[in-house]
Scaffold this motif. Structure first.
Motif, PDB file in Angstrom:
ATOM      1  N   GLY A  60      14.040  -2.965  -7.518  1.00  0.00           N
ATOM      2  CA  GLY A  60      14.975  -2.156  -6.994  1.00  0.00           C
ATOM      3  C   GLY A  60      15.019  -0.690  -7.257  1.00  0.00           C
ATOM      4  N   LEU A  61      14.394  -0.213  -8.419  1.00  0.00           N
ATOM      5  CA  LEU A  61      14.460   1.237  -8.558  1.00  0.00           C
ATOM      6  C   LEU A  61      13.252   1.856  -7.741  1.00  0.00           C
ATOM      7  CD1 LEU A  61      14.224   1.399 -12.532  1.00  0.00           C
ATOM      8  CD2 LEU A  61      16.276   2.283 -10.851  1.00  0.00           C
ATOM      9  N   ALA A  62      12.132   0.925  -7.480  1.00  0.00           N
ATOM     10  CA  ALA A  62      10.998   1.549  -6.359  1.00  0.00           C
ATOM     11  C   ALA A  62      11.865   1.762  -5.164  1.00  0.00           C
ATOM     12  CB  ALA A  62       9.920   0.445  -6.595  1.00  0.00           C
ATOM     13  N   TYR A  63      12.486   0.809  -4.639  1.00  0.00           N
ATOM     14  CA  TYR A  63      13.187   0.787  -3.475  1.00  0.00           C
ATOM     15  C   TYR A  63      13.900   1.973  -3.132  1.00  0.00           C
ATOM     16  CZ  TYR A  63      15.597  -0.757   0.842  1.00  0.00           C
ATOM     17  OH  TYR A  63      16.204  -0.724   2.303  1.00  0.00           O
ATOM     18  N   VAL A  64      14.962   2.065  -4.085  1.00  0.00           N
ATOM     19  CA  VAL A  64      16.090   3.227  -3.700  1.00  0.00           C
ATOM     20  C   VAL A  64      15.520   4.389  -4.094  1.00  0.00           C
ATOM     21  CG1 VAL A  64      16.972   3.205  -6.119  1.00  0.00           C
ATOM     22  CG2 VAL A  64      18.230   3.813  -4.284  1.00  0.00           C
ATOM     23  N   ASN A  65      14.427   4.703  -4.956  1.00  0.00           N
ATOM     24  CA  ASN A  65      13.949   5.971  -5.279  1.00  0.00           C
ATOM     25  C   ASN A  65      13.004   6.487  -4.190  1.00  0.00           C
ATOM     26  OD1 ASN A  65      14.855   7.228  -8.087  1.00  0.00           O
ATOM     27  ND2 ASN A  65      14.496   4.888  -8.274  1.00  0.00           N
ATOM     28  N   VAL A  66      12.298   5.457  -3.814  1.00  0.00           N
ATOM     29  CA  VAL A  66      11.289   5.949  -2.721  1.00  0.00           C
ATOM     30  C   VAL A  66      12.081   6.585  -1.386  1.00  0.00           C
ATOM     31  CG1 VAL A  66       9.729   5.055  -0.903  1.00  0.00           C
ATOM     32  CG2 VAL A  66       9.191   4.716  -3.379  1.00  0.00           C
ATOM     33  N   PHE A  67      13.029   5.778  -0.823  1.00  0.00           N
ATOM     34  CA  PHE A  67      13.784   6.382   0.204  1.00  0.00           C
ATOM     35  C   PHE A  67      14.421   7.325  -0.020  1.00  0.00           C
ATOM     36  CE2 PHE A  67      12.893   1.850   1.667  1.00  0.00           C
ATOM     37  CZ  PHE A  67      12.182   2.009   2.793  1.00  0.00           C
ATOM     38  N   TYR A  68      15.254   7.543  -1.267  1.00  0.00           N
ATOM     39  CA  TYR A  68      15.851   8.664  -1.658  1.00  0.00           C
ATOM     40  C   TYR A  68      15.152   9.858  -1.606  1.00  0.00           C
ATOM     41  CZ  TYR A  68      18.451  11.870  -4.540  1.00  0.00           C
ATOM     42  OH  TYR A  68      19.082  13.263  -4.955  1.00  0.00           O
ATOM     43  N   ARG A  69      13.820   9.864  -2.173  1.00  0.00           N
ATOM     44  CA  ARG A  69      13.115  10.832  -2.437  1.00  0.00           C
ATOM     45  C   ARG A  69      12.527  11.466  -0.761  1.00  0.00           C
ATOM     46  NH1 ARG A  69      13.301  14.003  -6.475  1.00  0.00           N
ATOM     47  NH2 ARG A  69      13.407  12.684  -8.604  1.00  0.00           N
ATOM     48  N   VAL A  70      12.373  10.504   0.057  1.00  0.00           N
ATOM     49  CA  VAL A  70      11.936  10.858   1.459  1.00  0.00           C
ATOM     50  C   VAL A  70      13.043  11.306   1.913  1.00  0.00           C
ATOM     51  CG1 VAL A  70      11.230   9.925   3.614  1.00  0.00           C
ATOM     52  CG2 VAL A  70      10.092   8.909   1.547  1.00  0.00           C
ATOM     53  N   ASN A  71      14.150  11.009   1.879  1.00  0.00           N
ATOM     54  CA  ASN A  71      15.709  11.490   2.606  1.00  0.00           C
ATOM     55  C   ASN A  71      15.760  12.773   1.952  1.00  0.00           C
ATOM     56  OD1 ASN A  71      18.421  11.913   2.270  1.00  0.00           O
ATOM     57  ND2 ASN A  71      18.420  10.474   3.620  1.00  0.00           N
TER      58      ASN A  71
END
Length: 531
Positions: free
Chosen positions: A458-469
């Motif tokens: 879960g942390l990998a998913y939300v943090n990757v897309f948050y960073r790109v955003n």
């Protein structure tokens, strides 16, 4: 994406005039001048009238001793206003509607995926491998995530895409419900899967149209939380409907996609609604840095010729294959590879290792608590899935719950932890870390590792897309429409990494499960073979 320190008021905007006045008042209070000392004897009348230390007497109804605490409280409130975002009831209402909309987008978009996997045993004949359901449920989504951002050009028509997604989802579920043929049901699953993959891509891209970046980050956070909740909601939903049969249960589920256009048209605020609000430009995060480029309103209408003000916009702006490759290259190692590894390891555990993590049924004498949870050897796998889905939900909600995002340099950390978890679980399944008489210790260890697996995923998913955003994207020519398309493409190009990981894991999981069961049987543990 700058890394410089933000200005004192850079996050919350310039201070208002009353705040400055309050600051000056407080400075005067910290260095008071004598109020009641008599004037010098040699002071002339004109000097008395203009001398800086002269103060007007306090109002008769407000003593001096009561005035200073009141002024101090007022000044403290004004200073506190400088240290927090200028939120108003209108901004809170808009943020609530934004969060609710994106949470529903994530929940409904992913819930059908979980419903189909939960209903796999009921959808195909007993002689049909259940892996074919998993394949049809992921491969079309991968096609959508690769095809749309990399192949299509020009502006995204969000309204048309959301309506098309809804039609595909409803149609796919109705085909599954109305036909008994295996091939027709697989076709329906493929339609729903394609819609789910395109939907995830669409809502992540939609989040980049909001400004300031803190609002866009909230959009990603709530969407990720919704996708995490889909695991729990989908499994519970099918558990309630399964006794109604496939036709009624799946048929009722076909109404769920209608929630998305309802939320899109009635709840979701338009990006322009946040333009005049005093909100923090970005989260306090040195790895993201301040916003470098000022916000420029961008066209949001589906009309290719008009923007929000009805003025003509450029029609020739479209990213070429060369432009897209230039945007993708910096993302490959930083974002895509960690996400791909996490999902490959995560779904290898879920599909290939977890089914073999079975032990004797705990006895009430040795393990009173576990004996009330596990009644047969078939209860282990649903228990591991429940633990996994619960921790995925909470970890994907991390940013929404107020936890700081992972620093960019730590994005590979969840993948490294997943590799350790996979290694330990494979060893426990194959040879057993504890003795066969210590099933309580083995179950506790697996419980903790599965929970940690869900947290990492879960942390990998939300943090990757948050960073790109949150990455600052400004086109070289300063064209706002081109900058918009670059932001949309960057976050959309990431999505195929997790789907590729899931697809690869589905190919690895089958021989892994068979081999682990054979190893257990070779050492005399036949539980896995009996399932």
């Amino acid at each position: 994406m700058g890394n410089g320190a933000a200005a004192p008021f850079g996050r919350y905007g310039a201070p208002s005039m009353p705040s400055v006045v309050g600051y000056l008042k407080r400075a005067a209070m910290l260095h008071p001048r004598p109020r009641h000392s008599p004037p010098p004897e040699d002071l002339e009348l004109d000097d008395v009238a203009t001398h800086s230390w002269i103060r007007s007497p306090p109002a008769p109804h407000l003593p001096v001793d009561d005035e200073e605490p009141a002024m101090r409280e007022e000044d403290e409130r004004e200073e506190d206003a400088l240290l927090r975002p200028h939120t108003t009831p209108d901004s809170r209402r808009l943020l609530f509607k934004l969060g609710s909309s994106f949470f529903l987008f994530g929940l409904i978009n992913n819930v059908l995926y979980v419903v189909i996997l939960s209903a796999a045993l009921d959808l195909v004949p007993p002689s049909t491998p259940k892996g074919i359901i998993a394949f049809c449920n992921i491969f079309p989504a991968l096609v959508a995530k690769v095809g749309w951002p990399y192949v299509l050009k020009g502006r995204i028509r969000y309204t048309r895409r959301i309506i098309g997604n809804t039609i595909l989802s409803v149609l796919g579920m109705l085909v599954v419900a109305m036909f008994d043929s295996l091939y027709m049901r697989l076709l329906g699953i493929c339609l729903a899967s394609f819609s789910s993959g395109l939907g995830e891509l669409t809502y992540l891209q939609l989040s980049t149209t909001y400004h300031p970046p803190s609002v866009a980050g909230d959009s990603v956070g709530y969407f990720a939380a919704g996708t995490g909740a889909a695991g729990l909601v989908g499994a519970s939903w099918w558990w309630m409907l399964r006794n109604l049969g496939v036709q009624i249960g799946v048929g009722v589920s076909s109404i769920l996609p209608l929630v998305i256009p309802l939320a899109y048209y009635t709840i979701l605020p338009q990006p322009a609604a946040f333009a005049d609000l005093h909100l923090p430009p970005a989260y306090e995060d040195d790895t993201i840095g301040p916003v470098i480029s000022p916000y420029t309103p961008i066209p949001s209408s589906d009309d290719p010729d008009l923007d929000e003000q009805g003025t003509e916009v450029k029609r020739s702006v479209a990213l070429t294959a060369k432009d897209k490759w230039a945007l993708v290259k910096p993302l490959l190692m930083v974002y895509m590879l960690p996400l791909f590894i996490v999902y490959t390891l995560e779904y290898t555990i879920n599909q290939g290792v977890a089914p073999t993590l079975v032990y004797p049924v705990p006895s009430p004498e040795k393990n009173w608590l576990l004996s009330h949870i596990i009644h047969s050897v078939r209860d282990y796998y649903p228990l591991w899935q429940l633990v996994y889905q619960t921790t995925v939900f909470f970890s994907r909600s991390a940013i929404t719950l107020g936890f700081p995002p992972l620093p960019r340099r730590l994005l590979p950390l969840p993948a490294a932890v997943q590799a350790v978890i996979l290694t330990i679980l494979v060893i426990d399944s194959a040879v057993g870390i504890f003795s066969d008489e210590s099933e309580g210790l083995s179950i506790s260890l697996v419980f903790l590792l599965i929970a940690l697996e869900g947290i990492c995923g879960g942390l990998a998913y939300v943090n990757v897309f948050y960073r790109v955003n949150q990455e600052n994207t400004t086109s070289a020519d300063g064209d706002p429409e081109r900058s918009k398309q670059e932001r949309e493409f960057k976050i959309g190009s990431i999505g195929f990494a997790d789907s590729m990981g899931i697809l690869l894991a589905s190919l690895i999981a089958v021989p892994t499960e068979v081999q682990l069961c054979n190893i257990q049987a070779a050492r005399g543990k036949m539980i896995c073979k009996s399932l």
